[in-house]
Motif scaffolding. Sequence first.
Motif, PDB file in Angstrom:
ATOM      1  N   ARG A   1      27.299 -13.661  35.994  1.00  6.58           N
ATOM      2  CA  ARG A   1      28.382 -12.851  35.442  1.00  6.58           C
ATOM      3  C   ARG A   1      29.112 -13.617  34.332  1.00  6.58           C
TER       4      ARG A   1
ATOM      5  N   LEU B   1      35.245  -5.802  36.582  1.00  6.28           N
ATOM      6  CA  LEU B   1      34.923  -5.428  37.953  1.00  6.28           C
ATOM      7  C   LEU B   1      33.682  -4.537  37.982  1.00  6.28           C
ATOM      8  N   GLY B   2      32.903  -4.643  39.059  1.00  2.00           N
ATOM      9  CA  GLY B   2      31.824  -3.690  39.287  1.00  2.00           C
ATOM     10  C   GLY B   2      30.427  -4.211  39.023  1.00  2.00           C
TER      11      GLY B   2
ATOM     12  N   LYS C   1      22.622  -3.891  45.466  1.00  2.00           N
ATOM     13  CA  LYS C   1      23.337  -3.002  46.383  1.00  2.00           C
ATOM     14  C   LYS C   1      23.511  -3.630  47.762  1.00  2.00           C
TER      15      LYS C   1
ATOM     16  N   TYR D   1      25.234  -8.126  46.432  1.00  3.65           N
ATOM     17  CA  TYR D   1      26.237  -8.492  45.436  1.00  3.65           C
ATOM     18  C   TYR D   1      27.623  -7.889  45.654  1.00  3.65           C
ATOM     19  N   GLN D   2      27.913  -7.437  46.870  1.00  3.00           N
ATOM     20  CA  GLN D   2      29.204  -6.764  47.095  1.00  3.00           C
ATOM     21  C   GLN D   2      30.389  -7.644  46.705  1.00  3.00           C
ATOM     22  N   ASN D   3      30.351  -8.914  47.101  1.00  3.44           N
ATOM     23  CA  ASN D   3      31.471  -9.813  46.812  1.00  3.44           C
ATOM     24  C   ASN D   3      31.665 -10.019  45.319  1.00  3.44           C
TER      25      ASN D   3
ATOM     26  N   GLU E   1      30.596  -7.992  42.915  1.00  7.76           N
ATOM     27  CA  GLU E   1      30.973  -6.722  42.294  1.00  7.76           C
ATOM     28  C   GLU E   1      32.468  -6.436  42.441  1.00  7.76           C
ATOM     29  N   SER E   2      33.076  -6.985  43.495  1.00  6.04           N
ATOM     30  CA  SER E   2      34.509  -6.764  43.706  1.00  6.04           C
ATOM     31  C   SER E   2      35.365  -7.878  43.108  1.00  6.04           C
ATOM     32  N   SER E   3      34.729  -8.783  42.379  1.00  8.47           N
ATOM     33  CA  SER E   3      35.451  -9.916  41.787  1.00  8.47           C
ATOM     34  C   SER E   3      35.636  -9.725  40.293  1.00  8.47           C
ATOM     35  N   THR E   4      36.574 -10.480  39.745  1.00  6.89           N
ATOM     36  CA  THR E   4      36.771 -10.505  38.289  1.00  6.89           C
ATOM     37  C   THR E   4      36.795 -11.947  37.780  1.00  6.89           C
TER      38      THR E   4
END
Length: 229
Positions: A7, A171-172, A182, A185-187, A189-192
């Motif tokens: 990211r 985010l996302g 899916k 990567y939940q953590n 995807e919820s991070s910035t």
Amino acid sequence: ISTAMMRSFENRPDTVVEDEPFYAHYLIKTGVNHPYRIDTIESQENDWEKVSNRLVSEIPNDGTIWYQKHMCQHNLEGCDLTWTKKLVNCFLIRDPKEVISSFTKQFKLTSSAQLGFTQQLYLFEKLKNETGQAPIVVNSRDVLKNPRKTLSMLCEKIGIPFVDEMLSWPLGPRKSDGVWAKHWYQNVESSTGFIPFVEKKNHVPAKYSNILAECMDMYRSLREYSIKH
């Protein structure tokens, strides 16, 4: 951490990223049943030679930097790794206690090779011996403790400028994420941005003591080369 690093680099204006391009090859050759196994196999080229040739070809989408996120356990025995010498190799390392604790929540652990430490050290030593220079090593703990300083040093080692955009991201999900995102990567995807480092007391059951000992030896060998503050 490896996905957060992807990211970070993708948020640079000059960089395109690649998410685990050998995952389909690994799943087919090993037969392991990972989440989204079929989707992953259908989404990627699985011929090792074709993939590796593409990874050292022209950078896609008019980028000037191509950040490739690889998992060392995907480097199966017999696979030609000659192509890696055409890239700038950076090894992201993590304390085996943390890796084992995370891995065994979802999978049965029977060998250190499942965790990638064996393959990571093998490739590191291969590149070091063949090029005469140790590849770049980054400790994930250092990234979390001081992202700006560690990423600045990493960029300096690579020979690219550090930019503030690497410290945060929108985010996302991303189009560049593998179809397995899916599940995994939940953590992220919820991070910035990078989550501050917190010391964890990771308990490794006695039945994994031999694997832990093996991995700790390999981890320490690589840690000696990690970029320092």
